[in-house]
Design an enzyme around this catalytic site. Structure first.
Site, PDB file in Angstrom:
ATOM      1  N   ASP A 177       0.916  -1.135   0.000  1.00 56.26           N
ATOM      2  CA  ASP A 177       0.000   0.000   0.000  1.00 56.26           C
ATOM      3  C   ASP A 177       0.953   1.181   0.000  1.00 56.26           C
ATOM      4  OD1 ASP A 177      -1.498   2.263   0.799  1.00 56.26           O
ATOM      5  OD2 ASP A 177      -3.057   0.936   1.560  1.00 56.26           O
ATOM      6  N   HIS A 178       1.115   1.839  -1.138  1.00 53.66           N
ATOM      7  CA  HIS A 178       2.246   2.774  -1.240  1.00 53.66           C
ATOM      8  C   HIS A 178       2.116   3.963  -0.285  1.00 53.66           C
ATOM      9  CE1 HIS A 178      -0.424   4.791  -4.104  1.00 53.66           C
ATOM     10  NE2 HIS A 178       0.269   5.872  -3.842  1.00 53.66           N
ATOM     11  N   HIS A 191      -5.871   2.735   1.231  1.00 51.62           N
ATOM     12  CA  HIS A 191      -5.067   3.886   1.659  1.00 51.62           C
ATOM     13  C   HIS A 191      -5.683   4.627   2.841  1.00 51.62           C
ATOM     14  CE1 HIS A 191      -3.143   2.867  -1.982  1.00 51.62           C
ATOM     15  NE2 HIS A 191      -3.953   3.508  -2.792  1.00 51.62           N
TER      16      HIS A 191
END
Ligand code: NAD
Length: 487
Positions: A187-188, A250
């Site tokens: 999950d950047h 996110h």
């Protein structure tokens, strides 16, 4: 005050990357530039090789040309350095369903391991369509690609499923091939500097941490706003919508960073347990509560008529019911957060890009020496060199000093999210990745919203491009006597 990551202590890593989907957008826009950052910083030097795989029959030379071309879009370095870097790259034409191709891949990987002395360490990176994640993982295992005396780590991109059932199925497939400890789900947002620093900020500012609970917090707001529309990703977006694309992953992970217990926890196991416990305490929504607590929107043309409506975008159905905006009120059933609404929102074609957390304190907070009704804003993307605002003013210039940002350090990688996450993968550090137990809870919650929405016709489009979303989003907070801080 220590930062979460000290990038100055550079130690060269040895690894062989196998990138499935090596000719794709993610690989060229994110992975190769990040690997190049690590190369320039000295994390990757002599002992690494990258195999790109995809369907097209490319030569190594052509593959390297595409890599140098994409690096030139982001870096101004001498082309010689880029070409030296690209010499570590090799291409293998590959069809995910063809067992023979995995044998060829295995042979190439073994050869490169010897050539670059990569210590039998392998990173298998799924930069490929999600429908292939399971089949690739299974073949890596069944065709014997895994090495015996190095590590074998599997990196999975989003989306991890499209609901709880499909996420369970995917997880079951990859779990047959890789133990959970070797799975790195990206999950950047968890690679972003501010999100990684939130535990430090909390642990190192005792008064702020003391105030982070239902006694002193009125509400917490998380906003991820984009000014762009879906651009050329209409086909993907039609299968997703903002609820799946942004809220399930996110936004939930950002809420997890600010609301989990014990920010001083150091061990990955404890940090994940705190987050897992938090998500397990999400207050379930009845269908009627979905109607009152969640708002969906879809963008229309803008005021001047120059921007397209979502339904006019390429690969989007004329009567699409996919939402491009969501706002909602999330609540937790814990002693710490019971009664505190977490208002979250994400949307496309909003007036500006913004990624921020606004913590709104109540008047009781004055007993801690914090001005009544203070708002602390954590900017997820540093804006005008500012990271934390107190009542809209940079914290360093604010009259209140109950919160400070960790000292600045020189970062050789610039802490770009993907570069940061790749260092973690190479170091075997899973703190900034999502675990299956967290996803199970967040999917279950998101499914209850999706199911309600799918059972009712949406009144779309319902907001103009370039605006703050549908009016119902303002009303969601007004009903509780609150309002959005970023407006
Ligand atoms: P893309 O379409 O640009 O690339 C897909 C790659 O897969 C290409 O290299 C293609 O050749 C290869 N491929 C397709 N079918 C194949 C097959 N049958 N056998 C072997 N190779 C095959 O897609 P992308 O945008 O790079 O996305 C890749 C993954 O990353 C997806 O899971 C996506 O959801 C995820 N992701 C992408 C982004 C982004 O910014 N692009 C962001 C987050 C997550």
């Amino acid at each position: 005050m220590m930062l979460s990551k000290e990038f100055k202590m550079v130690k060269e890593k040895s690894a062989n990357f196998i990138i499935f989907g090596g000719s794709g957008d993610l690989a060229h826009r994110k992975l190769y530039p990040s690997l190049f950052r690590l190369y320039k910083a000295g994390y990757l030097k002599d002992h690494f090789a990258v195999i790109g795989t995809a369907r097209r029959p490319w030569s190594d030379d052509y593959f390297r040309e595409t890599i140098v071309a994409s690096l030139k879009e982001y870096f101004t370095d001498d082309e010689k350095i880029m070409s030296e870097f690209a010499k570590h790259f090799f291409y293998q034409s590959h069809d995910v369903n063809d067992s023979a191709h995995y044998i060829a891949l295995k042979n190439l990987a073994a050869k490169l391991n010897d050539q670059f002395e990569a210590e039998n360490n392998r990173v298998y990176y799924m930069a490929i369509a999600p429908k292939f994640f399971g089949v690739v993982a299974e073949h890596i295992n069944s065709e014997g690609l895994k090495t015996k005396d190095g590590y074998n780590r599997l990196v999975i991109e989003k989306p991890f499923g499209r609901d709880l059932d499909s996420a369970c199925e995917l997880n079951g497939n990859i779990a047959k091939a890789f133990p959970e400890d070797d799975i790195y789900r990206i999950d950047h947002y968890l690679g972003k500097e501010m999100i990684q620093d939130i535990p430090n900020i909390r642990a190192n500012n005792p008064k702020f941490e003391e105030a982070l609970n239902n006694k002193y917090v009125s509400n917490i707001q998380v906003t991820l706003a984009e000014s762009l529309g879906v651009e050329d990703r209409g086909g993907y977006y039609e299968t997703s919508g903002v609820l799946r694309d942004m809220i399930q992953n996110h936004i939930m992970q950002i809420v997890g960073a600010i609301a989990s217990d014990d920010p001083a926890a150091k061990r990955a196991k404890d940090i994940h347990k705190n987050k897992t416990d938090l998500f397990a305490s999400l207050k379930n929504l009845t269908p009627e509560q979905v109607d009152t607590n969640f708002v969906r929107g879809q963008y229309d043309i803008d005021e001047s008529g120059t921007e397209k409506a979502y339904r006019q975008e390429d690969n989007v159905a004329e009567d699409s019911e996919i939402e491009t905006y969501t706002a909602g009120k999330i609540e937790f059933d814990t002693e710490r957060w019971d009664g505190v609404p977490f208002y979250v929102r994400s949307g496309k074609r909003m007036p500006n890009k913004a990624s921020r957390i606004d913590i709104v304190f109540n008047d009781k907070v004055a007993e801690l020496g914090i001005n009544a009704n203070t708002v602390v804003t954590l900017l997820i993307e540093r804006t005008n060199n500012q990271s934390i605002l107190i009542n809209g003013v940079n914290y360093a210039e604010s009259a209140q000093d109950f919160i400070k940002f960790p000292e600045e350090a020189e970062f050789t990688t610039g802490r770009e999210a993907y570069a940061s996450l790749i260092i973690d993968i190479l170091s075997g550090n899973r703190v900034h990745f999502t675990l299956w137990d967290e996803l199970r809870s967040t999917w279950k919650y998101i499914d209850s919203i999706r199911e309600r929405w799918d059972s009712q016709k949406a009144d779309f489009p319902n907001y103009m491009s370039g605006t703050m979303g549908p009016d119902a989003s303002e009303m969601l907070l007004e009903r509780d006597g609150n309002s959005w801080i970023w407006d």
